[in-house]
Design a protein around this motif. Structure first.
Motif, PDB file in Angstrom:
ATOM      1  N   SER A 168       0.821  -1.214   0.000  1.00 51.82           N
ATOM      2  CA  SER A 168       0.000   0.000   0.000  1.00 51.82           C
ATOM      3  C   SER A 168       0.854   1.263   0.000  1.00 51.82           C
ATOM      4  O   SER A 168       0.433   2.305  -0.524  1.00 51.82           O
ATOM      5  CB  SER A 168      -0.929   0.012   1.219  1.00 51.82           C
ATOM      6  OG  SER A 168      -0.186  -0.064   2.423  1.00 51.82           O
ATOM      7  N   ARG A 173       0.570   4.182  -2.813  1.00 53.78           N
ATOM      8  CA  ARG A 173       0.374   5.600  -2.491  1.00 53.78           C
ATOM      9  C   ARG A 173       1.451   6.466  -3.134  1.00 53.78           C
ATOM     10  O   ARG A 173       1.147   7.493  -3.751  1.00 53.78           O
ATOM     11  CB  ARG A 173       0.394   5.782  -0.966  1.00 53.78           C
ATOM     12  CG  ARG A 173       0.338   7.240  -0.520  1.00 53.78           C
ATOM     13  CD  ARG A 173       0.420   7.349   0.986  1.00 53.78           C
ATOM     14  NE  ARG A 173       1.592   6.698   1.543  1.00 53.78           N
ATOM     15  CZ  ARG A 173       2.802   7.231   1.550  1.00 53.78           C
ATOM     16  NH1 ARG A 173       3.024   8.429   1.013  1.00 53.78           N
ATOM     17  NH2 ARG A 173       3.824   6.580   2.085  1.00 53.78           N
ATOM     18  N   SER A 205       0.372   8.922  -6.435  1.00 56.86           N
ATOM     19  CA  SER A 205       0.278  10.345  -6.117  1.00 56.86           C
ATOM     20  C   SER A 205       1.178  11.210  -7.002  1.00 56.86           C
ATOM     21  O   SER A 205       1.050  12.435  -7.010  1.00 56.86           O
ATOM     22  CB  SER A 205       0.629  10.593  -4.646  1.00 56.86           C
ATOM     23  OG  SER A 205       1.966  10.202  -4.370  1.00 56.86           O
ATOM     24  N   TYR A 239     -10.762  12.996  -7.473  1.00 58.67           N
ATOM     25  CA  TYR A 239      -9.555  12.327  -6.963  1.00 58.67           C
ATOM     26  C   TYR A 239      -8.509  12.247  -8.072  1.00 58.67           C
ATOM     27  O   TYR A 239      -8.795  12.507  -9.239  1.00 58.67           O
ATOM     28  CB  TYR A 239      -9.899  10.925  -6.449  1.00 58.67           C
ATOM     29  CG  TYR A 239     -10.699  10.927  -5.170  1.00 58.67           C
ATOM     30  CD1 TYR A 239     -10.068  10.874  -3.929  1.00 58.67           C
ATOM     31  CD2 TYR A 239     -12.092  10.991  -5.189  1.00 58.67           C
ATOM     32  CE1 TYR A 239     -10.796  10.862  -2.745  1.00 58.67           C
ATOM     33  CE2 TYR A 239     -12.829  10.987  -4.009  1.00 58.67           C
ATOM     34  CZ  TYR A 239     -12.174  10.923  -2.798  1.00 58.67           C
ATOM     35  OH  TYR A 239     -12.901  10.932  -1.635  1.00 58.67           O
ATOM     36  N   THR A 287      -8.385   5.685  -6.673  1.00 56.78           N
ATOM     37  CA  THR A 287      -8.432   6.351  -5.371  1.00 56.78           C
ATOM     38  C   THR A 287      -9.855   6.789  -5.026  1.00 56.78           C
ATOM     39  O   THR A 287     -10.239   6.805  -3.863  1.00 56.78           O
ATOM     40  CB  THR A 287      -7.482   7.555  -5.329  1.00 56.78           C
ATOM     41  OG1 THR A 287      -7.765   8.434  -6.428  1.00 56.78           O
ATOM     42  CG2 THR A 287      -6.043   7.111  -5.422  1.00 56.78           C
ATOM     43  N   PHE A 288     -10.639   7.137  -6.047  1.00 59.05           N
ATOM     44  CA  PHE A 288     -12.055   7.443  -5.806  1.00 59.05           C
ATOM     45  C   PHE A 288     -12.762   6.240  -5.192  1.00 59.05           C
ATOM     46  O   PHE A 288     -13.467   6.355  -4.180  1.00 59.05           O
ATOM     47  CB  PHE A 288     -12.734   7.864  -7.116  1.00 59.05           C
ATOM     48  CG  PHE A 288     -14.237   7.788  -7.082  1.00 59.05           C
ATOM     49  CD1 PHE A 288     -14.976   8.681  -6.321  1.00 59.05           C
ATOM     50  CD2 PHE A 288     -14.915   6.817  -7.817  1.00 59.05           C
ATOM     51  CE1 PHE A 288     -16.373   8.607  -6.282  1.00 59.05           C
ATOM     52  CE2 PHE A 288     -16.299   6.744  -7.785  1.00 59.05           C
ATOM     53  CZ  PHE A 288     -17.029   7.633  -7.023  1.00 59.05           C
ATOM     54  N   ASP A 323     -11.484   3.634  -3.616  1.00 57.00           N
ATOM     55  CA  ASP A 323     -10.956   3.233  -2.319  1.00 57.00           C
ATOM     56  C   ASP A 323     -11.254   4.237  -1.209  1.00 57.00           C
ATOM     57  O   ASP A 323     -11.130   3.904  -0.030  1.00 57.00           O
ATOM     58  CB  ASP A 323      -9.444   2.996  -2.418  1.00 57.00           C
ATOM     59  CG  ASP A 323      -9.117   1.660  -3.055  1.00 57.00           C
ATOM     60  OD1 ASP A 323      -9.902   0.722  -2.895  1.00 57.00           O
ATOM     61  OD2 ASP A 323      -8.078   1.558  -3.723  1.00 57.00           O
ATOM     62  N   ASN A 324     -11.607   5.435  -1.576  1.00 60.34           N
ATOM     63  CA  ASN A 324     -11.954   6.434  -0.567  1.00 60.34           C
ATOM     64  C   ASN A 324     -13.457   6.636  -0.415  1.00 60.34           C
ATOM     65  O   ASN A 324     -13.890   7.282   0.543  1.00 60.34           O
ATOM     66  CB  ASN A 324     -11.296   7.775  -0.914  1.00 60.34           C
ATOM     67  CG  ASN A 324      -9.831   7.810  -0.581  1.00 60.34           C
ATOM     68  OD1 ASN A 324      -9.438   8.058   0.554  1.00 60.34           O
ATOM     69  ND2 ASN A 324      -8.998   7.529  -1.580  1.00 60.34           N
ATOM     70  N   GLU A 325     -14.234   6.105  -1.343  1.00 60.01           N
ATOM     71  CA  GLU A 325     -15.677   6.293  -1.282  1.00 60.01           C
ATOM     72  C   GLU A 325     -16.384   4.945  -1.124  1.00 60.01           C
ATOM     73  O   GLU A 325     -16.406   4.384  -0.051  1.00 60.01           O
ATOM     74  CB  GLU A 325     -16.153   7.045  -2.543  1.00 60.01           C
ATOM     75  CG  GLU A 325     -15.541   8.442  -2.683  1.00 60.01           C
ATOM     76  CD  GLU A 325     -16.045   9.431  -1.653  1.00 60.01           C
ATOM     77  OE1 GLU A 325     -17.120   9.170  -1.054  1.00 60.01           O
ATOM     78  OE2 GLU A 325     -15.403  10.474  -1.448  1.00 60.01           O
ATOM     79  N   ALA A 363     -14.204   2.054   0.451  1.00 59.78           N
ATOM     80  CA  ALA A 363     -13.372   2.269   1.627  1.00 59.78           C
ATOM     81  C   ALA A 363     -13.445   1.015   2.501  1.00 59.78           C
ATOM     82  O   ALA A 363     -14.429   0.267   2.456  1.00 59.78           O
ATOM     83  CB  ALA A 363     -13.844   3.492   2.398  1.00 59.78           C
ATOM     84  N   SER A 391      -9.782  -2.076  -7.023  1.00 61.70           N
ATOM     85  CA  SER A 391      -9.695  -1.513  -5.676  1.00 61.70           C
ATOM     86  C   SER A 391      -8.530  -2.114  -4.899  1.00 61.70           C
ATOM     87  O   SER A 391      -8.460  -3.329  -4.703  1.00 61.70           O
ATOM     88  CB  SER A 391     -11.000  -1.767  -4.917  1.00 61.70           C
ATOM     89  OG  SER A 391     -10.831  -1.536  -3.536  1.00 61.70           O
ATOM     90  N   ASN A 426      -8.065  -1.714  -1.747  1.00 61.74           N
ATOM     91  CA  ASN A 426      -8.610  -2.194  -0.478  1.00 61.74           C
ATOM     92  C   ASN A 426      -9.187  -3.595  -0.620  1.00 61.74           C
ATOM     93  O   ASN A 426      -8.998  -4.449   0.255  1.00 61.74           O
ATOM     94  CB  ASN A 426      -9.695  -1.247   0.020  1.00 61.74           C
ATOM     95  CG  ASN A 426      -9.158   0.119   0.403  1.00 61.74           C
ATOM     96  OD1 ASN A 426      -7.970   0.274   0.691  1.00 61.74           O
ATOM     97  ND2 ASN A 426     -10.015   1.125   0.408  1.00 61.74           N
TER      98      ASN A 426
END
Length: 543
Positions: free
Chosen positions: A226, A230, A234, A284, A289-290, A292-294, A297, A364, A366
Motif C-alpha cells: 500500500s 500511495r 500520487s 480524486y 483512489t475514488f 478506495d476512498n468512497e 473504503a 480496488s 482495499n
C-alpha cells in the motif's frame, strides 16, 4: 557511495541524513524521526560497534564488498536456491511486461544481466544502468553482443535522461533501497522520461526478506504494498496544459515465490503514464483512489460483507454465486479469471468446489489487500489475486477457460472494448459469465439519474448488454433479466440486517445501520420502479 542496486535482494543505500540507532531488542534502527521506525535487521544481540563500519555509506560499501566477490546469481539474489528461482520467476516477470517490439527501454539495476539479454531481444534499444562496474562488466561480457544495448554506470538518484525518451522503465529490486523522499524524486523523473502511454514495471520485496543467505545486517526498506501504491499513484507532472500521472495496470505477488517458498511478499507492479482527468475520477487523482476512498473504503467493504455474507460484496452473496455457477461447466484444472473479484468469496468457492485455478483481479486496492489477508488462511494455491485494471491489463490470447465477473462492469464506459479483451483472453469455446447492474429504458427518474452520476456508473439495459456481447464476437449469448432474483435477495438481506440490528450497531454504529437499511430500501424502490435492473449474461467464444 552510489545508491542504485537492482539484482540483490538484501541490500540498500540509506539516505545521507538519518542516523543509525540501536533499538532495545538489539536491532539496528533508522532514527524514527527520519523513517518512522522502519527497521534495519541485524543479528540478535549485535551492537553498533560490532557492525562492519560506523556510517551508512561505509556500512553499505562493506556490505557489497562482502556480497559481490563472485558476482554470482546466488550473491545477487542472496538466496541459495537462486538458480531454481530464476528459472521460474524470469519468464513469469517477462510475461507481465507490455509489448516491447520497437520500444526504448531503461533497465535500472541491471546487475549481471539476468533480464538484460531477454529485453534486448525484443526492444529497439536498451539502456542498462547499474552503479557497480563489476556487475556491468559481467553484464557486458554476457550481453555485449547485442548491438542495441548501451551500458551505463550511474546512480539512479543522479541519473539524467531526455524527457519523453522512453517507452518502458524496468526495475527488479531497486525501490526498496531508496528512502521515501528519494523514491518520490525518482518517480517524478521516471514520469518525465516516459512518453505518454509508456509503462513502468518494478518488483520489490515487501514486509520481510525472501533470500536465505545469512547476513550480519540487512538495511532494506521492506515497505507494505500500500505504501508503493500511495507513492506511485500520487506522482503527477504538467506538460503544457495537460496533467499526467501513473495509473496502476497490475500489481500481484510473484507466483514462483509462492510455489517454492510459500511466500507472497515478492510483489510486482505495472503502471502506465496517462492523462489525469479529475472530473472522471470524481475529484480524486485516479478512479482507483475514488473507489478506495468512497464506495470501497475499508469500512464500507466490511459493512457490505456483513450483509452479503463472509467473503462476498455482491448481490445475494454465496446463494446467487451457487445459482450462477450452475450455468458454467467448470472442470478441475481449468483457469478462471474473475474480473472485479472483490474480497475473493467466489474465487475461494470455485477453487474448493470445482478444483479450478482462479486469478482474482480488482481495481480496488482495499479489496485486494483484504482478499490477500483471507488467502493467508486458505490451504493450497489455486487462488491468486492482483490489483488490475481490466481495461488496460493484457494477457496472452487463449489464456483462460472462463471469464467471470460479478456486479463490476457497471464501472466501465466502453463495455464493447472490454468484451473484445475478454474474447481474446478466452480459449476457443471458453465461457463468459457476468452479473451486473443494468437499467430500464430512458427517461430515468431524477433520483435514479443522480444515483448513477454519484456512483460513476455506466449502465445498459439487459438487451443492450447482450447486443454488446454479440457485437464483440461472442456466440450463444444469453441476456437474462434477473431483477426479480435481485428483489428477493435485497428483501432477505434487509430483513436479516434488521434482525441483527443490535450486533450490527455494536460492530459499526447506529448511523451506519440507518444508512445501510436506507440504501437497501432505495434499491428496492429503484427496482420496483423499473429504473434499476439486474442482468445475468452467458456467452461463449467461437470454437
Amino acid at each position: 557511495m552510489p545508491r542504485t542496486r537492482g539484482e540483490a535482494e538484501g541490500s540498500c543505500q540509506l539516505p545521507a541524513s538519518p542516523l543509525l540507532i540501536m533499538g532495545d531488542d538489539g536491532h539496528l534502527m533508522i532514527n524514527s524521526k527520519a523513517r518512522s521506525g522502519r527497521s534495519i535487521q541485524m543479528e540478535q544481540g549485535e551492537t553498533m560497534a560490532q557492525a562492519p563500519g560506523s556510517s551508512p555509506r561505509l556500512l553499505m560499501q562493506q556490505f557489497w564488498e562482502e556480497h559481490s566477490r563472485e558476482c554470482s546469481l546466488q550473491e545477487m539474489m542472496l538466496d541459495s536456491g537462486a538458480e531454481a528461482l530464476t528459472q521460474e520467476d524470469t519468464p513469469e516477470i517477462l510475461a507481465l511486461l507490455p509489448c516491447m517490439e520497437g520500444k526504448d527501454i531503461l533497465e535500472l539495476g541491471a546487475g549481471i544481466g539476468r533480464f538484460t539479454g531477454f529485453l534486448a531481444e525484443r526492444a529497439r534499444h536498451i539502456t542498462a544502468v547499474d552503479f557497480m562496474d563489476t556487475f556491468l562488466t559481467r553484464n557486458r561480457k554476457q550481453n555485449g553482443h547485442h548491438p542495441n544495448i548501451t551500458f551505463q554506470q550511474a546512480d539512479i538518484t543522479t541519473l539524467q535522461m531526455p524527457s519523453q525518451s522512453l517507452d518502458l522503465v524496468f526495475s527488479n529490486w531497486l525501490f526498496m533501497y531508496l528512502s521515501d523522499a528519494e523514491l518520490s524524486d525518482v518517480v517524478q523523473k521516471l514520469l518525465l522520461w516516459l512518453r505518454p502511454g509508456g509503462h513502468l514495471f518494478f518488483r520489490e520485496s515487501c514486509f520481510f526478506q525472501s533470500g536465505d543467505t545469512p547476513r550480519a545486517f540487512n538495511p532494506t526498506l521492506y515497505r507494505m504494498p500500500s505504501e508503493y501504491n500511495r507513492l506511485l499513484a500520487s506522482a503527477q507532472m504538467a506538460s503544457g496544459e495537460e496533467l499526467y500521472g501513473f495509473e496502476i495496470v497490475m500489481s500481484r505477488s510473484v507466483q514462483a515465490y509462492i510455489k517454492r517458498k510459500q511466500n507472497r511478499n515478492q510483489v510486482c507492479w505495472l503502471l502506465q503514464k496517462v492523462l489525469r482527468n479529475r472530473e472522471d475520477a470524481k475529484g480524486y487523482d485516479t478512479f482507483q483512489t475514488f473507489l478506495d476512498n468512497e464506495q470501497y473504503a475499508v469500512r464500507s467493504i466490511r459493512r457490505y460483507e456483513w450483509i452479503f455474507g463472509p467473503g462476498f460484496v455482491s448481490t445475494g452473496g454465496l446463494s446467487t454465486t451457487k445459482e450462477l455457477l450452475n450455468l458454467l461447466s467448470l472442470k478441475p484444472s481449468q483457469k478462471v479469471l474473475d474480473v472485479g473479484c472483490g474480497i475473493g468469496g467466489s474465487d475461494f468457492y470455485m477453487a474448493k468446489e470445482f478444483g479450478v485455478e482462479v486469478l482474482g483481479m480488482d481495481l480496488s486496492h482495499n479489496m485486494i489487500e483484504m482478499a490477500l489477508e483471507r488467502a493467508q488462511k486458505e490451504t493450497g494455491f489455486l487462488v491468486q489475486f492482483e490489483i488490475g485494471n481490466a481495461t488496460r491489463r493484457t494477457f496472452p490470447e487463449d489464456s483462460f477457460d472462463v471469464v467471470y465477473s460479478r456486479d463490476t462492469i457497471l464501472h466501465v464506459a466502453d463495455k464493447r472494448a472490454l468484451f473484445r479483451r475478454f474474447l481474446s483472453w478466452l480459449k476457443p469455446g471458453g465461457e463468459l459469465l457476468v452479473s451486473d447492474y443494468c437499467c430500464g429504458p430512458h427517461p430515468w427518474s431524477k433520483v435514479f439519474t443522480e444515483y448513477v452520476q454519484q456512483r460513476g456508473y455506466n449502465l445498459l439495459t439487459p438487451e443492450e448488454y447482450g447486443q454488446a456481447l454479440q457485437e464483440a464476437g461472442f456466440v450463444q449469448v444469453k441476456a437474462l433479466d434477473h431483477t426479480e432474483r435481485m428483489l428477493l435477495a435485497l428483501t432477505q438481506e434487509l430483513q436479516e440486517l434488521e434482525r441483527s440490528r443490535e450486533q450490527f450497531v455494536q460492530e459499526f454504529s447506529e448511523d451506519e445501520f440507518k444508512s445501510m437499511a436506507s440504501g437497501w430500501r432505495e434499491k428496492l424502490y429503484r427496482c420496483a420502479d423499473g429504473d434499476q435492473r439486474w442482468g445475468v449474461f452467458y456467452a461463449r467464444k467461437p470454437q
